[in-house]
Design an enzyme around this catalytic site. Structure first.
Site, PDB file in Angstrom:
ATOM      1  N   ASP A 106       6.842  -5.115   9.739  1.00  0.00           N
ATOM      2  CA  ASP A 106       6.751  -6.567   9.562  1.00  0.00           C
ATOM      3  C   ASP A 106       7.985  -7.084   8.845  1.00  0.00           C
ATOM      4  OD1 ASP A 106       4.245  -6.463  10.669  1.00  0.00           O
ATOM      5  OD2 ASP A 106       3.222  -6.352   8.729  1.00  0.00           O
TER       6      ASP A 106
HETATM    7  N1  URA Z   1       1.312  -1.935   8.791  1.00  0.00           N
HETATM    8  C1  URA Z   1       1.489  -3.233   8.476  1.00  0.00           C
HETATM    9  O1  URA Z   1       0.545  -3.959   8.233  1.00  0.00           O
HETATM   10  N2  URA Z   1       2.755  -3.712   8.461  1.00  0.00           N
HETATM   11  C2  URA Z   1       3.851  -2.956   8.683  1.00  0.00           C
HETATM   12  O2  URA Z   1       4.979  -3.453   8.621  1.00  0.00           O
HETATM   13  C3  URA Z   1       3.647  -1.596   9.002  1.00  0.00           C
HETATM   14  C4  URA Z   1       2.363  -1.104   9.052  1.00  0.00           C
END
Ligand code: URA
Length: 242
Positions: A106
């Site tokens: 993310d």
């Molecule tokens: N899980 C999440 O919620 N976000 C990420 O960036 C990676 C794994």
């Protein structure tokens, strides 16, 4: 021996179209073993080819395998919506080779991100099929109870997921801090799992994929090639959560 003409070799390494590579070579900025080569049709054995373009050293790589220490505030997309793209952190030559993220992080997540232009590699390492462990260190807005840790390991229900999703491992690092290992790559998986135990992720950092850990000396925003030892480490992981 795999012989390749200079202009085609440069094109394969992300230096632009065949025409652009030809122009680069004719401009006298391409050198092999320190010797300028101005003939775009000169042939080279790509096996262990080291060359330079405008004084920058490169090694021929049939496929590109790269790790990036993703900083916060970057999107894993070539068409980012609200933040800069992680591709802006890579040299243009790598971007032009069409490297893609092997599983996304993310925008606000940090840590180990793999990229490659090897379609098969991307498929294997980003699909959940192989149960590849991905290790995250995270902090939460509220204290994490022992019951929450037990629930994460036993499996929690996520919206739109038919079966409970469980952490392959979950270790307490502090009152509001966990090390969580998951083997799938579901959308916002870790945040949703923490949400399912009535808490919220404040910071999320991926420290390892398979047997490959983010090197301590790779600064946020920095990248490097994966060598054979890294690729072997990547593959060397204990099957978890099977
Ligand atoms: N899980 C999440 O919620 N976000 C990420 O960036 C990676 C794994």
């Amino acid at each position: 021996m795999r012989a390749m003409k200079a202009e085609r070799m440069l094109q394969s390494q992300g230096f632009g179209s065949r025409k652009e590579c030809r122009a680069l070579i004719r401009a006298g900025v391409f050198a092999v073993d320190g010797v300028v080569v101005e003939d775009p049709f000169a042939e080279f054995d790509t096996g262990a080819l080291a060359f330079s373009v405008e004084g920058v050293e490169w090694r021929y790589r049939e496929k590109a395998y790269v790790m990036l220490h993703k900083p916060g505030g970057y999107e894993c997309s070539r068409k980012p919506q609200f933040h800069p793209s992680i591709f802006a952190l890579l040299p243009q030559e790598l971007s032009q080779r069409d490297v893609q993220c092997v599983g996304r992080l993310d925008q606000d997540s940090t840590g180990l991100l793999l990229l490659s232009d090897d379609g098969q590699f991307i498929h294997v390492w980003s699909s959940g099929r192989k149960a590849i462990p991905k290790v995250y260190e995270l902090t939460t807005s509220d204290p994490v109870s022992d019951d929450a840790i037990a629930a994460l390991v036993a499996g929690v229900s996520l919206h739109d997921e038919p079966a409970p999703v469980r952490a392959a491992a979950c270790e307490r690092l502090g009152e509001r801090a966990l090390r969580l290992t998951v083997t799938e790559g579901k959308y916002h998986q870790v945040k949703r799992m923490i949400g399912a135990v009535h808490n919220r992720v404040e910071t999320l950092h991926r420290s390892a994929v398979g047997g490959l850990a983010l090197p301590a000396d790779l600064a946020p925003g920095a990248w490097r090639w994966l060598d054979e030892a890294d690729l072997a480490r990547l593959r060397a992981f204990e099957p978890l959560g099977a």
